[in-house]
Design a protein around this motif. Structure first.
Motif, PDB file in Angstrom:
ATOM      1  N   ILE A  27      42.992  34.786  44.506  1.00 45.93           N
ATOM      2  CA  ILE A  27      42.077  35.414  43.547  1.00 45.93           C
ATOM      3  C   ILE A  27      41.745  34.449  42.414  1.00 45.93           C
ATOM      4  CG2 ILE A  27      41.881  37.238  41.802  1.00 45.93           C
ATOM      5  CD1 ILE A  27      43.547  39.002  43.758  1.00 45.93           C
ATOM      6  N   GLU A  28      42.756  33.755  41.904  1.00 44.99           N
ATOM      7  CA  GLU A  28      42.569  32.800  40.810  1.00 44.99           C
ATOM      8  C   GLU A  28      41.572  31.703  41.181  1.00 44.99           C
ATOM      9  OE1 GLU A  28      45.665  29.654  39.403  1.00 44.99           O
ATOM     10  OE2 GLU A  28      46.134  31.566  38.414  1.00 44.99           O
ATOM     11  N   GLN A  29      41.514  31.361  42.475  1.00 48.50           N
ATOM     12  CA  GLN A  29      40.631  30.285  42.938  1.00 48.50           C
ATOM     13  C   GLN A  29      39.337  30.805  43.568  1.00 48.50           C
ATOM     14  OE1 GLN A  29      43.071  27.070  44.902  1.00 48.50           O
ATOM     15  NE2 GLN A  29      44.719  28.458  44.223  1.00 48.50           N
ATOM     16  N   GLY A  30      39.064  32.099  43.392  1.00 45.56           N
ATOM     17  CA  GLY A  30      37.812  32.667  43.875  1.00 45.56           C
ATOM     18  C   GLY A  30      37.788  32.948  45.371  1.00 45.56           C
ATOM     19  N   ILE A  31      38.951  32.980  46.010  1.00 46.26           N
ATOM     20  CA  ILE A  31      39.045  33.286  47.433  1.00 46.26           C
ATOM     21  C   ILE A  31      39.317  34.786  47.551  1.00 46.26           C
ATOM     22  CG2 ILE A  31      40.253  32.827  49.605  1.00 46.26           C
ATOM     23  CD1 ILE A  31      38.887  30.325  48.390  1.00 46.26           C
ATOM     24  N   MET A  32      38.435  35.499  48.203  1.00 48.42           N
ATOM     25  CA  MET A  32      38.583  36.940  48.319  1.00 48.42           C
ATOM     26  C   MET A  32      39.333  37.301  49.598  1.00 48.42           C
ATOM     27  SD  MET A  32      37.419  38.618  45.725  1.00 48.42           S
ATOM     28  CE  MET A  32      38.200  37.390  44.710  1.00 48.42           C
ATOM     29  N   LEU A  33      40.559  37.739  49.421  1.00 47.56           N
ATOM     30  CA  LEU A  33      41.362  38.260  50.523  1.00 47.56           C
ATOM     31  C   LEU A  33      41.360  39.777  50.393  1.00 47.56           C
ATOM     32  CD1 LEU A  33      44.498  35.902  50.407  1.00 47.56           C
ATOM     33  CD2 LEU A  33      42.381  35.623  51.699  1.00 47.56           C
ATOM     34  N   PRO A  34      41.530  40.493  51.504  1.00 46.12           N
ATOM     35  CA  PRO A  34      41.571  41.951  51.387  1.00 46.12           C
ATOM     36  C   PRO A  34      42.810  42.404  50.619  1.00 46.12           C
ATOM     37  CG  PRO A  34      42.051  41.245  53.640  1.00 46.12           C
ATOM     38  CD  PRO A  34      41.680  40.023  52.874  1.00 46.12           C
ATOM     39  N   PHE A  35      42.628  43.320  49.676  1.00 47.86           N
ATOM     40  CA  PHE A  35      43.760  43.893  48.947  1.00 47.86           C
ATOM     41  C   PHE A  35      43.298  45.153  48.250  1.00 47.86           C
ATOM     42  CE2 PHE A  35      41.740  41.603  45.512  1.00 47.86           C
ATOM     43  CZ  PHE A  35      42.001  42.368  44.386  1.00 47.86           C
ATOM     44  N   ARG A  36      44.248  45.960  47.849  1.00 43.77           N
ATOM     45  CA  ARG A  36      43.948  47.160  47.085  1.00 43.77           C
ATOM     46  C   ARG A  36      44.974  47.355  45.973  1.00 43.77           C
ATOM     47  NH1 ARG A  36      43.039  52.202  50.672  1.00 43.77           N
ATOM     48  NH2 ARG A  36      41.319  51.021  51.534  1.00 43.77           N
ATOM     49  N   CYS A  37      46.240  47.484  46.337  1.00 44.10           N
ATOM     50  CA  CYS A  37      47.236  47.898  45.341  1.00 44.10           C
ATOM     51  C   CYS A  37      48.002  46.746  44.681  1.00 44.10           C
ATOM     52  CB  CYS A  37      48.225  48.857  45.977  1.00 44.10           C
ATOM     53  SG  CYS A  37      49.366  48.074  47.152  1.00 44.10           S
ATOM     54  N   LYS A  38      48.103  45.601  45.316  1.00 42.25           N
ATOM     55  CA  LYS A  38      48.839  44.429  44.835  1.00 42.25           C
ATOM     56  C   LYS A  38      50.356  44.609  44.778  1.00 42.25           C
ATOM     57  CE  LYS A  38      45.178  42.389  42.012  1.00 42.25           C
ATOM     58  NZ  LYS A  38      44.849  41.888  40.691  1.00 42.25           N
ATOM     59  N   VAL A  39      50.890  45.674  45.375  1.00 35.90           N
ATOM     60  CA  VAL A  39      52.330  45.884  45.362  1.00 35.90           C
ATOM     61  C   VAL A  39      52.921  46.107  46.758  1.00 35.90           C
ATOM     62  CG1 VAL A  39      52.433  46.727  42.982  1.00 35.90           C
ATOM     63  CG2 VAL A  39      52.122  48.354  44.864  1.00 35.90           C
ATOM     64  N   GLY A  40      52.122  45.917  47.796  1.00 32.76           N
ATOM     65  CA  GLY A  40      52.623  46.035  49.164  1.00 32.76           C
ATOM     66  C   GLY A  40      52.717  47.437  49.715  1.00 32.76           C
ATOM     67  N   ALA A  41      52.152  48.417  49.009  1.00 44.57           N
ATOM     68  CA  ALA A  41      52.247  49.802  49.467  1.00 44.57           C
ATOM     69  C   ALA A  41      51.090  50.215  50.367  1.00 44.57           C
ATOM     70  CB  ALA A  41      52.316  50.746  48.273  1.00 44.57           C
ATOM     71  N   CYS A  42      49.908  49.680  50.133  1.00 40.29           N
ATOM     72  CA  CYS A  42      48.723  50.147  50.862  1.00 40.29           C
ATOM     73  C   CYS A  42      48.523  49.442  52.206  1.00 40.29           C
ATOM     74  CB  CYS A  42      47.472  49.983  50.009  1.00 40.29           C
ATOM     75  SG  CYS A  42      46.947  48.265  49.783  1.00 40.29           S
ATOM     76  N   MET A  43      49.169  48.294  52.407  1.00 40.85           N
ATOM     77  CA  MET A  43      49.084  47.490  53.633  1.00 40.85           C
ATOM     78  C   MET A  43      47.697  46.877  53.874  1.00 40.85           C
ATOM     79  SD  MET A  43      51.661  49.375  56.271  1.00 40.85           S
ATOM     80  CE  MET A  43      51.682  47.954  57.347  1.00 40.85           C
ATOM     81  N   THR A  44      46.819  46.918  52.876  1.00 42.91           N
ATOM     82  CA  THR A  44      45.480  46.356  53.040  1.00 42.91           C
ATOM     83  C   THR A  44      45.519  44.848  53.235  1.00 42.91           C
ATOM     84  OG1 THR A  44      44.532  48.121  51.708  1.00 42.91           O
ATOM     85  CG2 THR A  44      43.203  46.132  51.946  1.00 42.91           C
ATOM     86  N   CYS A  45      46.446  44.165  52.596  1.00 36.27           N
ATOM     87  CA  CYS A  45      46.469  42.698  52.628  1.00 36.27           C
ATOM     88  C   CYS A  45      47.321  42.115  53.754  1.00 36.27           C
ATOM     89  CB  CYS A  45      46.944  42.144  51.285  1.00 36.27           C
ATOM     90  SG  CYS A  45      48.707  42.404  50.958  1.00 36.27           S
ATOM     91  N   ILE A  46      47.972  42.950  54.543  1.00 35.45           N
ATOM     92  CA  ILE A  46      48.885  42.437  55.567  1.00 35.45           C
ATOM     93  C   ILE A  46      48.165  41.432  56.476  1.00 35.45           C
ATOM     94  CG2 ILE A  46      48.520  44.284  57.258  1.00 35.45           C
ATOM     95  CD1 ILE A  46      51.615  44.136  57.763  1.00 35.45           C
ATOM     96  N   CYS A  47      48.832  40.334  56.746  1.00 33.43           N
ATOM     97  CA  CYS A  47      48.260  39.304  57.608  1.00 33.43           C
ATOM     98  C   CYS A  47      49.374  38.651  58.408  1.00 33.43           C
ATOM     99  CB  CYS A  47      47.477  38.271  56.806  1.00 33.43           C
ATOM    100  SG  CYS A  47      48.474  37.244  55.725  1.00 33.43           S
ATOM    101  N   LYS A  48      48.993  37.833  59.350  1.00 35.67           N
ATOM    102  CA  LYS A  48      49.972  37.177  60.207  1.00 35.67           C
ATOM    103  C   LYS A  48      50.114  35.714  59.795  1.00 35.67           C
ATOM    104  CE  LYS A  48      50.991  38.462  64.423  1.00 35.67           C
ATOM    105  NZ  LYS A  48      50.918  38.734  65.859  1.00 35.67           N
TER     106      LYS A  48
END
Length: 89
Positions: A27-48
């Motif tokens: 985020i700091e470098q302008g790269i948009m990754l999927p996310f919602r809650c930022k605390v690991g609860a919503c699983m939106t950002c999960i990746c391999k």
């Protein structure tokens, strides 16, 4: 320490300091990754994680099988090496 993060298959690259989460570095470098809650609860950002090593301050809610398959939460993970990640299954 600073690590290089590569997102496949788009080959987007950014850097991540060892003291910041992967998501916050993106985020700091302008790269948009999927996310919602930022605390690991919503699983939106999960990746391999294809390659590399991460650590957590608090272990995320992943099963042993998911960990063995390389799944990580970038919102909670700290890079411990250069990483190659994918958001595609």
């Amino acid at each position: 320490m600073t690590y290089k993060i590569i997102i496949k298959p788009s080959n987007v690259e950014f850097t991540c300091d060892s003291g910041q989460t992967i998501l916050s570095a993106a985020i700091e470098q302008g790269i948009m990754l999927p996310f919602r809650c930022k605390v690991g609860a919503c699983m939106t950002c999960i990746c391999k994680m294809i390659e590399g090593d991460v650590e957590y301050q608090l272990e995320p809610m992943l099963t042993n099988k998911e960990r063995q398959q390389g799944w990580i939460f970038p919102c909670q993970a700290y890079a411990k090496s250069h990483l190659i990640l994918t958001f595609e299954e």
